[in-house]
Write an enzyme that holds these catalytic residues in place. Structure first.
Site, short mmCIF file in Angstrom:
data_model
loop_
_atom_site.label_atom_id
_atom_site.label_comp_id
_atom_site.label_asym_id
_atom_site.label_seq_id
_atom_site.Cartn_x
_atom_site.Cartn_y
_atom_site.Cartn_z
N CYS A 151 -76.65 -11.85 22.17
CA CYS A 151 -75.87 -11.33 23.30
C CYS A 151 -74.75 -10.41 22.79
O CYS A 151 -75.03 -9.32 22.32
CB CYS A 151 -75.35 -12.50 24.13
SG CYS A 151 -74.78 -12.00 25.75
N HIS A 159 -80.13 -16.24 25.02
CA HIS A 159 -79.40 -17.20 24.17
C HIS A 159 -80.29 -18.35 23.70
O HIS A 159 -80.36 -19.38 24.39
CB HIS A 159 -78.25 -17.81 24.98
CG HIS A 159 -77.11 -16.87 25.21
ND1 HIS A 159 -76.01 -16.82 24.38
CD2 HIS A 159 -76.89 -15.95 26.17
CE1 HIS A 159 -75.16 -15.91 24.84
NE2 HIS A 159 -75.67 -15.36 25.93
N GLU A 195 -79.62 -20.48 21.53
CA GLU A 195 -78.78 -21.65 21.25
C GLU A 195 -78.43 -22.42 22.54
O GLU A 195 -77.79 -23.46 22.48
CB GLU A 195 -77.51 -21.22 20.49
CG GLU A 195 -76.36 -20.69 21.32
CD GLU A 195 -76.56 -19.29 21.86
OE1 GLU A 195 -77.69 -18.76 21.77
OE2 GLU A 195 -75.60 -18.71 22.41
#
Lengths: 79, 226
Positions: free
Chosen positions: B88, B203, B205
């Site tokens: 990002c 994302h 994560e």
């Protein structure tokens, strides 16, 4: 001396904010405006005693190193 | 040998903690958290530039962070053929540094996008080896400037060198558009020419743990470790 640098997205890149501004103006009855594009203005001070060449070189350096991303933007020094 | 990694934190990073947990849980190795003013980076296998709004997105997203003191070390790390992942805002920082081609501009519809999206692999590299051909990954996005732009010449270069890692695609939800933010050719992630640096808007994560909606983000780390 006060320097003004106009930074805008290159012509071929879609500038969606300008499109929305245009739609809003149209809805207010201001239909004569078209091809609206929004940019940004950076104002800064430079010492008065530097030469014209040095001034151009310093502004150019600041634009290339940080102020402008030349993949998407172009700039113009207004004064 | 255990897999070592590091996450760089800038003022305004807000996914650094998630990235640290992601690495700790999936790599089981040592994970360092490095402040942007540091001038040295430990020898690690992977560095993550996390998501967020570094320096308040002032001037352009990632512009200020790309001039931080730690960046020289991050560039050296990449030049040593070790892995570098920008997620990002991290992707935006990598394009501002010049490690990745192109730029990320405002989403086509001017909306901040915070939702699940679907991506699939375009070209194979070490970051996506564990993903099957045509496998759809559900991974969240959260960005305002994720619209990938580059000129035609660069796009051809990215295609010819097989540098496009991920592209957005249709998913299982009917409201998911194929190209959520207007990116050229629906590009969601690209690598450098040597394919050791990846930038991606989604994302991973935020999609690895049991409490996440999806665990597809695991595949990135699993690919690197395998």
């Amino acid at each position: 001396m006060r320097i003004k640098i106009l930074v805008r997205l290159k012509g071929q890149i879609l500038e969606p904010q300008g499109k929305v501004i245009e739609q809003s103006l149209n809805s207010l009855g201001l239909t004569e405006f078209s091809n609206i594009r929004q940019g940004k203005l950076i104002e800064l001070d430079l010492p008065d005693n530097i030469s014209k060449e040095e001034k151009a070189q310093k502004i150019d350096s600041a634009c290339k190193k940080l102020l402008v991303n030349d993949i998407i933007e172009e700039y113009e020094v207004l004064g | 040998m255990s897999f070592k990694s590091a996450v760089i934190t800038f003022p305004g990073s807000n996914c650094d903690r998630d990235a640290l947990c992601y690495l700790k849980d999936l790599t089981k190795g040592k994970v360092h958290n490095i402040w942007h003013e540091e001038t040295s980076l430990p020898k690690v296998d992977l560095v993550i530039l996390p998501g967020g709004f570094s320096f308040g997105d002032y001037l352009r997203s990632g512009a200020m962070a790309s001039k931080s003191k730690i960046i020289d070390e991050v560039v050296k790390h990449a030049n040593d053929n070790r892995y570098l992942l920008g997620i990002c805002n991290g992707f935006q920082i990598l394009t501002e540094i010049g490690l990745l081609k192109g730029a990320l501009i405002r989403n086509k519809k001017l909306k901040f996008l915070g939702k699940n999206c679907f991506i699939k692999r375009k070209f194979k590299n070490n970051f996506n080896l564990s993903i099957k051909d045509n496998q759809t990954l559900q991974i969240p996005v959260a960005h305002n400037e994720g619209n990938f732009y580059c000129d035609t010449e660069t796009l051809n270069l990215l295609k010819n060198n097989e540098q496009i890692a991920f592209e957005y695609c249709k998913g299982e939800f009917s409201d998911t558009e194929e190209n959520i933010n207007g990116s050229i050719e629906a590009i969601a992630g690209i690598t450098n020419k040597k394919k050791n640096v990846l930038g991606m808007m989604p994302h991973p994560e935020r999609a690895y743990s049991d409490f996440h909606q999806s665990q597809d983000g695991r595949l990135i780390i699993e690919s690197l470790i395998s």
